[in-house]
Scaffold this motif. Structure first.
Motif, PDB file in Angstrom:
ATOM      1  N   ALA A 171       1.071  -0.931  -0.225  1.00  0.00           N
ATOM      2  CA  ALA A 171       0.010  -0.260  -0.202  1.00  0.00           C
ATOM      3  C   ALA A 171       0.888   1.325   0.045  1.00  0.00           C
ATOM      4  CB  ALA A 171      -1.019  -0.333   0.906  1.00  0.00           C
ATOM      5  N   GLN A 179      -1.978  -0.323  -7.475  1.00  0.00           N
ATOM      6  CA  GLN A 179      -2.296  -1.351  -7.752  1.00  0.00           C
ATOM      7  C   GLN A 179      -1.653  -1.565 -10.145  1.00  0.00           C
ATOM      8  OE1 GLN A 179      -5.189  -3.282  -7.934  1.00  0.00           O
ATOM      9  NE2 GLN A 179      -5.897  -3.381  -6.418  1.00  0.00           N
ATOM     10  N   ASN A 208      -6.189   7.013  -5.066  1.00  0.00           N
ATOM     11  CA  ASN A 208      -5.941   6.155  -3.710  1.00  0.00           C
ATOM     12  C   ASN A 208      -7.192   6.465  -2.869  1.00  0.00           C
ATOM     13  OD1 ASN A 208      -6.059   6.508  -0.607  1.00  0.00           O
ATOM     14  ND2 ASN A 208      -4.268   5.345  -0.607  1.00  0.00           N
ATOM     15  N   ASP A 211      -7.263   2.632   0.635  1.00  0.00           N
ATOM     16  CA  ASP A 211      -6.258   2.334   1.274  1.00  0.00           C
ATOM     17  C   ASP A 211      -5.949   3.309   2.234  1.00  0.00           C
ATOM     18  OD1 ASP A 211      -6.924   0.022   0.125  1.00  0.00           O
ATOM     19  OD2 ASP A 211      -5.311  -0.134  -1.202  1.00  0.00           O
ATOM     20  N   ASP A 217      -5.101   1.904  -5.558  1.00  0.00           N
ATOM     21  CA  ASP A 217      -6.007   1.046  -4.904  1.00  0.00           C
ATOM     22  C   ASP A 217      -7.060   1.420  -6.341  1.00  0.00           C
ATOM     23  OD1 ASP A 217      -7.890   3.175  -4.293  1.00  0.00           O
ATOM     24  OD2 ASP A 217      -7.784   2.800  -2.312  1.00  0.00           O
ATOM     25  N   SER A 237      -9.512  -1.910  -6.389  1.00  0.00           N
ATOM     26  CA  SER A 237      -9.947  -2.613  -5.364  1.00  0.00           C
ATOM     27  C   SER A 237     -10.732  -1.411  -5.015  1.00  0.00           C
ATOM     28  CB  SER A 237      -8.867  -3.221  -4.408  1.00  0.00           C
ATOM     29  OG  SER A 237      -8.333  -2.239  -3.859  1.00  0.00           O
TER      30      SER A 237
END
Length: 348
Positions: A171, A179, A208, A211, A217, A237
């Motif tokens: 992360a 990602q 982001n 996360d 992400d 995600s």
């Protein structure tokens, strides 16, 4: 790659990094193939090394440098954090060993190209784990495109999405997390050969959303290839619901697919008449339309016509085959990722 030095089985293996990738993606499958013999492992966590030694019986080292100095393993697996892939693969090649590299091979295409040039110069195998090129779904999608049933391909839509919060080392940008480097590199390895020509233009939005770290992400990129085909890709995600994983759009039809099961809607061009454009008043003040002879078909992917990743490596090292994932394809993924990172700088 065909000019690399051939090795007899069993090929002795050293694995560097015993985390998720090193253990699950490499140690477990390679320990089950009689063509490999894992003789050494390296990880800064001693308990992970002991676990490997207890399981398969091998030498234990704390670093890649120590393993390369004290072990004569012929093939080294680099499954270290993404931020050290380039430097670790470079060490392996400079030591004269064949190398399996986790993706991404490097953070920029110049570094990736330098690695494959060195491997070629030393006649060493360099295998990058873009494993999805060994899966049935790629050959299924490519087969539909090549069949021409959809007409000329003009657009690919890809959505690999789910929702899950993350707070591990991946992360963080400083570790090469996010990602783009992780899942999206796999997606690019599949999409790029389907486009039919190199990518020339990119839009990119890297965010982001939820996360704990600072790495993206959610990735949304649009690629345009030299011959005009576009690819609209979402790898996220941060999406609790999403549509089809794959959509292929052709001039005479469309495919929706999860990669294994597909639905096609298409028509046969020989069953429709040529239409000349009407430059004037629309007949009857109506939108002109026609009833096309649509056909629908459901397809299931056949088994992949190639061996799995590690089996293919054995064939290449024995001089019995060519790599399914070429080093050059990994460099092309790195080149497009360079373009994505540059484009993302201008997206608010």
């Amino acid at each position: 790659m065909s000019s690399i030095s051939s090795l007899n089985a069993p090929v002795t293996v050293g694995i560097v990094g015993l985390g998720r990738a090193g253990w699950i993606l490499h140690l477990e499958p390679m320990s089950k193939l009689p063509g490999f013999k894992i003789v050494a492992v390296a990880d800064p966590l001693a308990d992970r090394c002991r676990e490997a030694a207890d399981l398969i019986g091998c030498e234990q080292f704390s670093s890649i440098d120590e393993l390369l100095q004290k072990s004569d393993a012929q093939l080294i697996v680099v499954a270290t954090p993404s931020s050290t892939h380039y430097s670790d693969v470079l060490k392996v090649l400079e030591a004269g060993r064949h190398c399996v590299a986790e993706k991404p091979l490097a953070f920029d295409s110049a570094e990736a190209d330098g690695l494959i040039s060195l491997a070629r110069e030393k006649r060493l195998g360099l295998f990058v784990n873009h494993k999805y090129l060994h899966f049935a779904s790629y050959y299924h999608l490519k087969g539909v495109i090549d069949s021409g049933v959809l007409g000329g391909l003009f657009s690919i839509h890809v959505c690999w999405a789910h929702y899950a919060r993350r707070w591990d080392w991946q992360a963080l940008k400083k570790n090469g997390g996010g990602q783009l480097n992780n899942t999206c590199s796999h997606v690019l390895s599949l999409v790029l050969p389907l486009l039919g020509s190199p990518v020339k233009r990119v839009f990119a939005d890297l965010r982001n959303i939820k996360d704990a770290g600072d790495a993206e992400d959610h990735v949304h990129v649009v690629l345009q290839a030299e011959f005009g085909v576009t690819a609209d890709i979402i790898v996220s995600s941060a999406m609790a619901l999403s549509g089809p994983k794959w959509i292929l759009c052709g001039s005479r039809g469309t495919l929706l697919s999860d990669g294994e099961n597909s639905k096609l809607r298409f028509y046969d061009a020989t069953k429709v008449r040529h239409q000349d454009v009407i430059d004037g008043a629309a007949p009857g003040r109506q939108y002109i339309c026609e009833q096309l002879p649509w056909e629908e078909k459901e397809l299931t992917a056949d088994p992949a016509p190639v061996k799995q990743f590690h089996e293919n490596i054995l064939d290449v090292l024995a001089g019995k085959g060519e790599p399914v994932v070429t080093p050059e394809s990994a460099v092309e993924v790195a080149r497009v990722m360079d373009m994505i990172k540059e484009a993302a700088r201008y997206c608010l």
